[in-house]
Design an enzyme around this catalytic site. Structure first.
Site, PDB file in Angstrom:
ATOM      1  N   GLU A 177     -57.982  56.289  72.522  1.00 28.36           N
ATOM      2  CA  GLU A 177     -58.082  56.325  71.216  1.00 28.36           C
ATOM      3  C   GLU A 177     -59.282  56.693  70.716  1.00 28.36           C
ATOM      4  O   GLU A 177     -59.188  57.534  69.417  1.00 28.36           O
ATOM      5  CB  GLU A 177     -58.201  54.720  70.880  1.00 28.36           C
ATOM      6  CG  GLU A 177     -56.991  53.764  71.047  1.00 28.36           C
ATOM      7  CD  GLU A 177     -55.963  54.115  70.197  1.00 28.36           C
ATOM      8  OE1 GLU A 177     -56.164  54.401  68.895  1.00 28.36           O
ATOM      9  OE2 GLU A 177     -54.852  54.048  70.270  1.00 28.36           O
ATOM     10  N   CYS A 227     -42.085  61.956  61.126  1.00 30.76           N
ATOM     11  CA  CYS A 227     -42.576  61.673  59.507  1.00 30.76           C
ATOM     12  C   CYS A 227     -43.949  62.582  59.609  1.00 30.76           C
ATOM     13  O   CYS A 227     -44.955  61.796  59.525  1.00 30.76           O
ATOM     14  CB  CYS A 227     -42.831  60.072  59.127  1.00 30.76           C
ATOM     15  SG  CYS A 227     -43.104  59.913  57.643  1.00 30.76           S
ATOM     16  N   CYS A 286     -36.577  63.780  58.062  1.00 30.93           N
ATOM     17  CA  CYS A 286     -35.853  62.581  57.575  1.00 30.93           C
ATOM     18  C   CYS A 286     -34.433  62.320  58.163  1.00 30.93           C
ATOM     19  O   CYS A 286     -34.217  61.023  58.404  1.00 30.93           O
ATOM     20  CB  CYS A 286     -35.895  62.461  56.063  1.00 30.93           C
ATOM     21  SG  CYS A 286     -37.432  62.576  55.174  1.00 30.93           S
ATOM     22  N   CYS A 331     -34.770  60.300  61.335  1.00 31.82           N
ATOM     23  CA  CYS A 331     -35.877  59.191  61.258  1.00 31.82           C
ATOM     24  C   CYS A 331     -35.020  57.944  61.313  1.00 31.82           C
ATOM     25  O   CYS A 331     -33.954  57.657  60.421  1.00 31.82           O
ATOM     26  CB  CYS A 331     -36.603  59.347  59.929  1.00 31.82           C
ATOM     27  SG  CYS A 331     -37.598  58.067  59.627  1.00 31.82           S
ATOM     28  N   CYS A 350     -36.249  54.151  53.463  1.00 37.64           N
ATOM     29  CA  CYS A 350     -37.034  54.623  53.226  1.00 37.64           C
ATOM     30  C   CYS A 350     -37.212  55.116  51.552  1.00 37.64           C
ATOM     31  O   CYS A 350     -36.520  55.926  51.165  1.00 37.64           O
ATOM     32  CB  CYS A 350     -37.588  56.116  53.960  1.00 37.64           C
ATOM     33  SG  CYS A 350     -38.869  57.122  53.417  1.00 37.64           S
TER      34      CYS A 350
END
Ligand code: SF4
Length: 369
Positions: free
Chosen positions: A35, A189, A196, A199, A205
Site C-alpha cells: 500500500e 475506469c 465503458c 465495465c 453509471c
C-alpha cells in the site's frame, strides 16, 4: 449483499489482478508495504522494488532495525522518499508500541507515520477481515463517475461525502470488494480512457449515461509549476572516485546521497530552494563562482571542466532544471570522506540511495559519457 458490491465482486472473480505479488497472502506487513509503495507508484514499476525490499527486509523487525541508508538504497528510484523514511518510522512504532503487530483499529493504524485512512483501511480489511472502506485514487474515480459527482474532489466537503458513500457501498467482504474497485479503476475506469463498454457498472453509471465519463472527475485549472535551478558537481579524485553528499534527513530527497549542488552564484546547500533568477548559464563568471564556492565548502582544490546540457526533473510541486558540472581534484592526494561527504568508486556509488536524476547522471557516466 449490496448490489454494486455484488456486481464488482462477480467482475473481479473473472477479471481481477489475482496474481499481484502482494495478493498472495494476507500478511499485514506485506499488505502495508504494498500500500505504501503504491501510493504514488504504478503497479508495474512497484513490483521489482516490492520483491527486493521484501527479500532484504522481510518483516517489521528487520525494517525497524535496518540502517536508514539501506532502506533508502532499496527505495532508490521509486521517488517520494518521505515514504521510505516514514515506512521505517512506522515499522519502529509497530515494534515498540504495538508489540510487532499492525494495530487492529483504524484509529490506532492512522497514527503510524505515512499511514492515511485509506491505507489503514485497506490493510485492516485484507489482513484482519474488517469491513473498512477505502478511497484511493482508483476507488475515488469509480465512485465519482458512477455517481456523476461534479464537485471538486480536492475540497474537504467532497472528500467527506465520498467517504460516506464509500462506507455505505462497502460490503462485509471488504477485502474482495476493495480489490475489485481498485482493479476496476486501474483496468477499466482509467483516468483518460475509460472503457465503458467493458465495465460491469455501465448500466448504472450516471457519468456514462450523461456522456460525461471523460469529463469526470472535474479538474480545477492548475497553475504552472514553479521552476528551480541547480548545478550538480560531478568531481572525480585521483583514484577515479566520485564525491557524494548526504542530504539533510528531512525535505526534498531527505537522507539520500546526492551530487554536491550549488546555484549559479555559488549559493549554499541545500540549493533546491534556488529560484529562477539564476539561469543555468555557462559563462566565465558562473564557472568562477561555482569553482570558488565548491572549493571552499568542500575543502578541495577543484578545477571545473565541462558543463553538460540542461536537464529537467519534475517534482510534485515544482520543476527542477539542472546541469551537471564535471570537475577534477588538483593535486595527487586522495580526498578524505566524512559523515556527510563520501568518496565512492563508481560501481559502489550506484548501490547507494540516490535521487533518480543523480542515478541517471552516474549511469550515463559509467556508460562512457
Ligand atoms: S461505465 Fe465508464 S465511467 Fe462508468 S464506472 Fe464504468 S468505466 Fe467508469
Amino acid at each position: 449483499m449490496i448490489p454494486i458490491a455484488e456486481t464488482l465482486l462477480d467482475w473481479y472473480a473473472c477479471h481481477g489482478r489475482h496474481d499481484l505479488p502482494w495478493r498472495q497472502n494476507r500478511d499485514p506487513y506485506q499488505l502495508w508495504l504494498a500500500e505504501i509503495m503504491l501510493q504514488q507508484t504504478q503497479v508495474e514499476s512497484a513490483k521489482p522494488y516490492y520483491a527486493r525490499f521484501l527479500q532484504a527486509l522481510p518483516n517489521w523487525q528487520a525494517l525497524a532495525a535496518a540502517p536508514q541508508d539501506r532502506v533508502l538504497a532499496l527505495w532508490s528510484g521509486l521517488g517520494y522518499y518521505a515514504r521510505a523514511r516514514n515506512a521505517q518510522r512506522a515499522a519502529q512504532e509497530v515494534v515498540t508500541r504495538f508489540g510487532g503487530h499492525f494495530p487492529n483499529t483504524l484509529e490506532a493504524a492512522v497514527t503510524l507515520p505515512g499511514v492515511g485512512r485509506s491505507t489503514a483501511a485497506a490493510v485492516l480489511a485484507s489482513a484482519y477481515g474488517q469491513r473498512q472502506a477505502i478511497l484511493d485514487a482508483n476507488a475515488r474515480r469509480v465512485l465519482i463517475r458512477s455517481h456523476a459527482i461534479e464537485a471538486d474532489p480536492k475540497v474537504s466537503a467532497t472528500q467527506q461525502w465520498l467517504w460516506t458513500l464509500a462506507s455505505a457501498l462497502t460490503p462485509e467482504d471488504a477485502h474482495g470488494y476493495n480489490q475489485a474497485i481498485q482493479d476496476l479503476g486501474a483496468l477499466i475506469c482509467t483516468p483518460r480512457q475509460p472503457r465503458c463498454t467493458a465495465c460491469p457498472l455501465v448500466n448504472r453509471c450516471l457519468a456514462h449515461a450523461q456522456g460525461r465519463s471523460h469529463a469526470l472527475p472535474v479538474t480545477v485549472n492548475k497553475a504552472p509549476k514553479p521552476q528551480r535551478c541547480a548545478f550538480f558537481l560531478l568531481v572525480v579524485d585521483t583514484e577515479g572516485q566520485i564525491l557524494l553528499e548526504k542530504r539533510p534527513d528531512s525535505g526534498i530527497w531527505g537522507g539520500l546521497w546526492c551530487l554536491p549542488q550549488a546555484a549559479s552564484d555559488g549559493g549554499a546547500f541545500p540549493i533546491l530552494c534556488s529560484d529562477t533568477l539564476h539561469p543555468l548559464e555557462d559563462t566565465p563568471a558562473v564557472r568562477q563562482s561555482l569553482q570558488a564556492a565548491w572549493s571552499r565548502r568542500l575543502g578541495l582544490n577543484l578545477q571545473l571542466k565541462a558543463l553538460e546540457e540542461e536537464q529537467q526533473h519534475v517534482f510534485t510541486h515544482f520543476q527542477l532544471r539542472f546541469r551537471c558540472v564535471h570537475a577534477r581534484v588538483l593535486g595527487s592526494a586522495v580526498a578524505d570522506s566524512s559523515a556527510t561527504l563520501r568518496w565512492y568508486r563508481p560501481a559502489d556509488a550506484l548501490t547507494q540511495g540516490l535521487p533518480t536524476p543523480v542515478r541517471r547522471i552516474l549511469r550515463d557516466r559509467s556508460g562512457g559519457c
